[in-house]
Design a protein around this motif. Structure first.
Motif, PDB file in Angstrom:
ATOM      1  N   SER A  26       0.795  -1.217   0.000  1.00  0.00           N
ATOM      2  CA  SER A  26       0.000   0.000   0.000  1.00  0.00           C
ATOM      3  C   SER A  26       0.834   1.276   0.000  1.00  0.00           C
ATOM      4  CB  SER A  26      -0.952   0.008   1.204  1.00  0.00           C
ATOM      5  OG  SER A  26      -0.230  -0.139   2.418  1.00  0.00           O
ATOM      6  N   ASP A  27       2.159   1.162   0.072  1.00  0.00           N
ATOM      7  CA  ASP A  27       3.002   2.354  -0.068  1.00  0.00           C
ATOM      8  C   ASP A  27       3.615   2.464  -1.458  1.00  0.00           C
ATOM      9  OD1 ASP A  27       4.621   0.155   0.301  1.00  0.00           O
ATOM     10  OD2 ASP A  27       6.018   1.133   1.676  1.00  0.00           O
ATOM     11  N   ASP A  28       3.232   1.556  -2.360  1.00  0.00           N
ATOM     12  CA  ASP A  28       3.778   1.543  -3.710  1.00  0.00           C
ATOM     13  C   ASP A  28       2.742   2.018  -4.726  1.00  0.00           C
ATOM     14  OD1 ASP A  28       6.162   0.646  -2.666  1.00  0.00           O
ATOM     15  OD2 ASP A  28       5.734  -1.467  -3.070  1.00  0.00           O
ATOM     16  N   VAL A  29       3.146   2.049  -5.982  1.00  0.00           N
ATOM     17  CA  VAL A  29       2.272   2.537  -7.051  1.00  0.00           C
ATOM     18  C   VAL A  29       2.202   1.489  -8.153  1.00  0.00           C
ATOM     19  CG1 VAL A  29       1.957   4.311  -8.816  1.00  0.00           C
ATOM     20  CG2 VAL A  29       2.781   4.954  -6.542  1.00  0.00           C
ATOM     21  N   LEU A  30       0.982   1.109  -8.514  1.00  0.00           N
ATOM     22  CA  LEU A  30       0.776   0.142  -9.584  1.00  0.00           C
ATOM     23  C   LEU A  30       0.808   0.841 -10.932  1.00  0.00           C
ATOM     24  CD1 LEU A  30      -1.190  -0.622  -6.989  1.00  0.00           C
ATOM     25  CD2 LEU A  30      -2.044  -2.377  -8.549  1.00  0.00           C
ATOM     26  N   HIS A  31       1.497   0.259 -11.906  1.00  0.00           N
ATOM     27  CA  HIS A  31       1.378   0.733 -13.270  1.00  0.00           C
ATOM     28  C   HIS A  31       0.040   0.238 -13.821  1.00  0.00           C
ATOM     29  CE1 HIS A  31       5.908   1.654 -14.053  1.00  0.00           C
ATOM     30  NE2 HIS A  31       5.563   1.921 -12.809  1.00  0.00           N
ATOM     31  N   PRO A  32      -0.521   0.879 -14.848  1.00  0.00           N
ATOM     32  CA  PRO A  32      -1.895   0.578 -15.266  1.00  0.00           C
ATOM     33  C   PRO A  32      -2.163  -0.876 -15.635  1.00  0.00           C
ATOM     34  CG  PRO A  32      -1.196   2.664 -16.203  1.00  0.00           C
ATOM     35  CD  PRO A  32       0.014   2.072 -15.547  1.00  0.00           C
ATOM     36  N   THR A  33      -1.165  -1.613 -16.102  1.00  0.00           N
ATOM     37  CA  THR A  33      -1.395  -2.994 -16.542  1.00  0.00           C
ATOM     38  C   THR A  33      -0.991  -4.033 -15.509  1.00  0.00           C
ATOM     39  OG1 THR A  33       0.784  -2.995 -17.611  1.00  0.00           O
ATOM     40  CG2 THR A  33      -1.131  -2.396 -18.977  1.00  0.00           C
ATOM     41  N   ARG A  34      -0.733  -3.606 -14.279  1.00  0.00           N
ATOM     42  CA  ARG A  34      -0.264  -4.557 -13.256  1.00  0.00           C
ATOM     43  C   ARG A  34      -1.226  -5.721 -13.070  1.00  0.00           C
ATOM     44  NH1 ARG A  34       1.563  -7.998 -10.124  1.00  0.00           N
ATOM     45  NH2 ARG A  34       2.052  -7.618  -7.936  1.00  0.00           N
ATOM     46  N   VAL A  35      -2.502  -5.454 -12.873  1.00  0.00           N
ATOM     47  CA  VAL A  35      -3.465  -6.522 -12.622  1.00  0.00           C
ATOM     48  C   VAL A  35      -3.679  -7.361 -13.871  1.00  0.00           C
ATOM     49  CG1 VAL A  35      -5.873  -7.018 -12.029  1.00  0.00           C
ATOM     50  CG2 VAL A  35      -4.597  -5.293 -10.737  1.00  0.00           C
ATOM     51  N   ALA A  36      -3.825  -6.719 -15.009  1.00  0.00           N
ATOM     52  CA  ALA A  36      -4.059  -7.460 -16.256  1.00  0.00           C
ATOM     53  C   ALA A  36      -2.905  -8.398 -16.561  1.00  0.00           C
ATOM     54  CB  ALA A  36      -4.260  -6.475 -17.408  1.00  0.00           C
ATOM     55  N   ALA A  37      -1.675  -7.926 -16.374  1.00  0.00           N
ATOM     56  CA  ALA A  37      -0.507  -8.766 -16.655  1.00  0.00           C
ATOM     57  C   ALA A  37      -0.407  -9.915 -15.668  1.00  0.00           C
ATOM     58  CB  ALA A  37       0.763  -7.919 -16.624  1.00  0.00           C
ATOM     59  N   ALA A  38      -0.728  -9.663 -14.404  1.00  0.00           N
ATOM     60  CA  ALA A  38      -0.694 -10.727 -13.409  1.00  0.00           C
ATOM     61  C   ALA A  38      -1.733 -11.797 -13.716  1.00  0.00           C
ATOM     62  CB  ALA A  38      -0.929 -10.145 -12.021  1.00  0.00           C
ATOM     63  N   ARG A  39      -2.914 -11.380 -14.165  1.00  0.00           N
ATOM     64  CA  ARG A  39      -3.948 -12.355 -14.538  1.00  0.00           C
ATOM     65  C   ARG A  39      -3.436 -13.269 -15.661  1.00  0.00           C
ATOM     66  NH1 ARG A  39      -9.527 -12.266 -14.006  1.00  0.00           N
ATOM     67  NH2 ARG A  39      -9.560 -10.027 -13.510  1.00  0.00           N
ATOM     68  N   ARG A  40      -2.804 -12.667 -16.666  1.00  0.00           N
ATOM     69  CA  ARG A  40      -2.260 -13.477 -17.764  1.00  0.00           C
ATOM     70  C   ARG A  40      -1.164 -14.419 -17.265  1.00  0.00           C
ATOM     71  NH1 ARG A  40      -2.383  -8.461 -20.427  1.00  0.00           N
ATOM     72  NH2 ARG A  40      -0.111  -8.263 -20.202  1.00  0.00           N
ATOM     73  N   ALA A  41      -0.307 -13.915 -16.406  1.00  0.00           N
ATOM     74  CA  ALA A  41       0.818 -14.714 -15.932  1.00  0.00           C
ATOM     75  C   ALA A  41       0.349 -15.934 -15.146  1.00  0.00           C
ATOM     76  CB  ALA A  41       1.736 -13.846 -15.079  1.00  0.00           C
ATOM     77  N   LEU A  42      -0.733 -15.789 -14.392  1.00  0.00           N
ATOM     78  CA  LEU A  42      -1.226 -16.904 -13.586  1.00  0.00           C
ATOM     79  C   LEU A  42      -1.915 -17.975 -14.417  1.00  0.00           C
ATOM     80  CD1 LEU A  42      -2.539 -15.100 -10.373  1.00  0.00           C
ATOM     81  CD2 LEU A  42      -0.453 -16.445 -10.650  1.00  0.00           C
ATOM     82  N   SER A  43      -2.105 -17.726 -15.692  1.00  0.00           N
ATOM     83  CA  SER A  43      -2.641 -18.770 -16.556  1.00  0.00           C
ATOM     84  C   SER A  43      -1.585 -19.822 -16.883  1.00  0.00           C
ATOM     85  CB  SER A  43      -3.194 -18.166 -17.850  1.00  0.00           C
ATOM     86  OG  SER A  43      -2.142 -17.629 -18.640  1.00  0.00           O
ATOM     87  N   SER A  44      -0.314 -19.483 -16.683  1.00  0.00           N
ATOM     88  CA  SER A  44       0.766 -20.428 -16.995  1.00  0.00           C
ATOM     89  C   SER A  44       1.739 -20.617 -15.845  1.00  0.00           C
ATOM     90  CB  SER A  44       1.540 -19.954 -18.232  1.00  0.00           C
ATOM     91  OG  SER A  44       2.071 -18.653 -18.044  1.00  0.00           O
ATOM     92  N   SER A  45       1.574 -19.894 -14.745  1.00  0.00           N
ATOM     93  CA  SER A  45       2.472 -20.007 -13.595  1.00  0.00           C
ATOM     94  C   SER A  45       1.667 -20.117 -12.309  1.00  0.00           C
ATOM     95  CB  SER A  45       3.396 -18.789 -13.501  1.00  0.00           C
ATOM     96  OG  SER A  45       4.187 -18.640 -14.656  1.00  0.00           O
ATOM     97  N   ASP A  46       2.244 -20.807 -11.336  1.00  0.00           N
ATOM     98  CA  ASP A  46       1.629 -20.848 -10.005  1.00  0.00           C
ATOM     99  C   ASP A  46       1.956 -19.590  -9.216  1.00  0.00           C
ATOM    100  OD1 ASP A  46       0.637 -23.495 -10.378  1.00  0.00           O
ATOM    101  OD2 ASP A  46       2.612 -24.294  -9.882  1.00  0.00           O
ATOM    102  N   VAL A  47       3.169 -19.091  -9.411  1.00  0.00           N
ATOM    103  CA  VAL A  47       3.638 -17.876  -8.755  1.00  0.00           C
ATOM    104  C   VAL A  47       4.237 -16.988  -9.837  1.00  0.00           C
ATOM    105  CG1 VAL A  47       5.109 -16.887  -6.960  1.00  0.00           C
ATOM    106  CG2 VAL A  47       4.211 -19.210  -6.693  1.00  0.00           C
ATOM    107  N   ALA A  48       3.818 -15.737  -9.878  1.00  0.00           N
ATOM    108  CA  ALA A  48       4.299 -14.825 -10.914  1.00  0.00           C
ATOM    109  C   ALA A  48       4.824 -13.553 -10.270  1.00  0.00           C
ATOM    110  CB  ALA A  48       3.167 -14.485 -11.891  1.00  0.00           C
ATOM    111  N   GLY A  49       5.903 -13.032 -10.825  1.00  0.00           N
ATOM    112  CA  GLY A  49       6.450 -11.773 -10.361  1.00  0.00           C
ATOM    113  C   GLY A  49       6.597 -10.813 -11.520  1.00  0.00           C
TER     114      GLY A  49
END
Length: 305
Positions: free
Chosen positions: A91-114
């Motif tokens: 909560s002290d950081d700033v999300l770039h606009p595609t943070r959630v969208a990219a994480a959703r895509r990443a979890l389609s092929s990974s158990d843990v994504a960074g």
């Protein structure tokens, strides 16, 4: 990833950053998520006032005396039963606009994504350093000695996160703890090289990744790393891969040797710090502790000429 959560913890001292955080959350290109907020010694009303809005969130309040680990355990224990995946953001950081969208895509092929993190100062000014997966390194190769999966730049499939619970109350570095338990369970790790978070550097940061380092900092951080490995070794996950448990033991033993032969010897510690600060460190957490290129300082019985 049909059902996605976004989780953060709000705690005293973070209020001045909440408006930036909330603005970046509202600016996500993917808004199809349920927000969960863990409250550590703050009320929802105080959090809403600081962020300048009233999010549609599920609030989970810590109880009196809860440690930060227990606050997260309380929230995550509920959250994993209701969603397929979760995006973790500080909560002290700033999300770039595609943070959630990219994480959703990443979890389609990974158990843990960074994802990559850009370091900024308290005023969100660029510090010209990106935390990134080193070239030629596979995501799972970072663990268990180091970490690149923080509470601001990672995402988990909820069934995998559930296997990493429960979190002992005395865990300080919760991000490293759950990532290592996922690694022990042979989870599939992915890493997005695109910067999708601004990672704010200020006095409350628990993990330090920018030099120069002092002997006192190396001593304190070595103690933190030793505590981390001690907790992991006491109660490894039941499904842990034997080869990875063996590697965990090797790394823990190497850290202990570093402490014994470097940290407790002032002259050798001073030399370690001097040489450490002259090295180009990997942009990952804990790379300054028991740096591989300086192993001769704790593996040789006598310090070389």
């Amino acid at each position: 990833m049909a059902s996605l959560a976004v989780y953060t913890t709000i705690y005293p001292g973070v209020e001045r950053f909440l408006s930036d955080w909330y603005r970046s959350l509202r600016g996500q290109t993917d808004q199809d998520f349920q927000l969960w907020i863990g409250l550590d010694s703050l009320t929802a009303a105080a959090a809403e006032q600081a962020m300048g809005g009233r999010p549609e969130a599920i609030w989970v309040s810590g109880e009196s005396g809860d440690t930060p680990a227990e606050v997260r355990q309380r929230a995550w224990g509920q959250m994993v039963r209701h969603h397929e995946g979760v995006v973790l953001v500080d909560s002290d950081d700033v999300l770039h606009p595609t943070r959630v969208a990219a994480a959703r895509r990443a979890l389609s092929s990974s158990d843990v994504a960074g994802c990559a993190l850009r370091l900024v100062d308290e005023r969100n000014r660029n510090l010209d350093l990106v935390m990134q997966l080193p070239e030629g390194t596979a995501p799972a190769d970072i663990l268990p000695r180091h970490n690149l999966y923080g509470l601001s730049n990672s995402a988990y499939r909820c069934d995998v996160l559930a296997q990493c619970l429960s979190i002992p109350a005395d865990v300080v570095h919760v991000d490293w703890f759950i990532a290592t338990r996922a690694w022990l369970n042979d989870a599939a790790f992915g890493f997005d090289p695109v910067v999708r978070m601004d990672y704010r550097q200020h006095g409350a940061n628990m993990a330090h990744n920018r030099g120069p380092f002092s002997p006192e900092r190396v001593e304190a951080d070595t103690a933190a790393v030793q505590r981390h490995f001690k907790i992991l070794r006491v109660a490894p996950p039941q499904a842990a891969v034997p080869e990875r448990l063996a590697l965990l033991e090797q790394v823990a033993a190497d850290i202990d040797a570093f402490h014994q032969h470097v940290v407790t010897e002032p002259e050798r510690l001073a030399r370690y710090v001097q040489e450490l600060n002259a090295l180009p460190l990997l942009p990952i957490w804990w790379s300054h502790i028991a740096h591989a290129s300086l192993r001769f300082l704790w593996t040789n019985p006598k310090e070389p000429e």
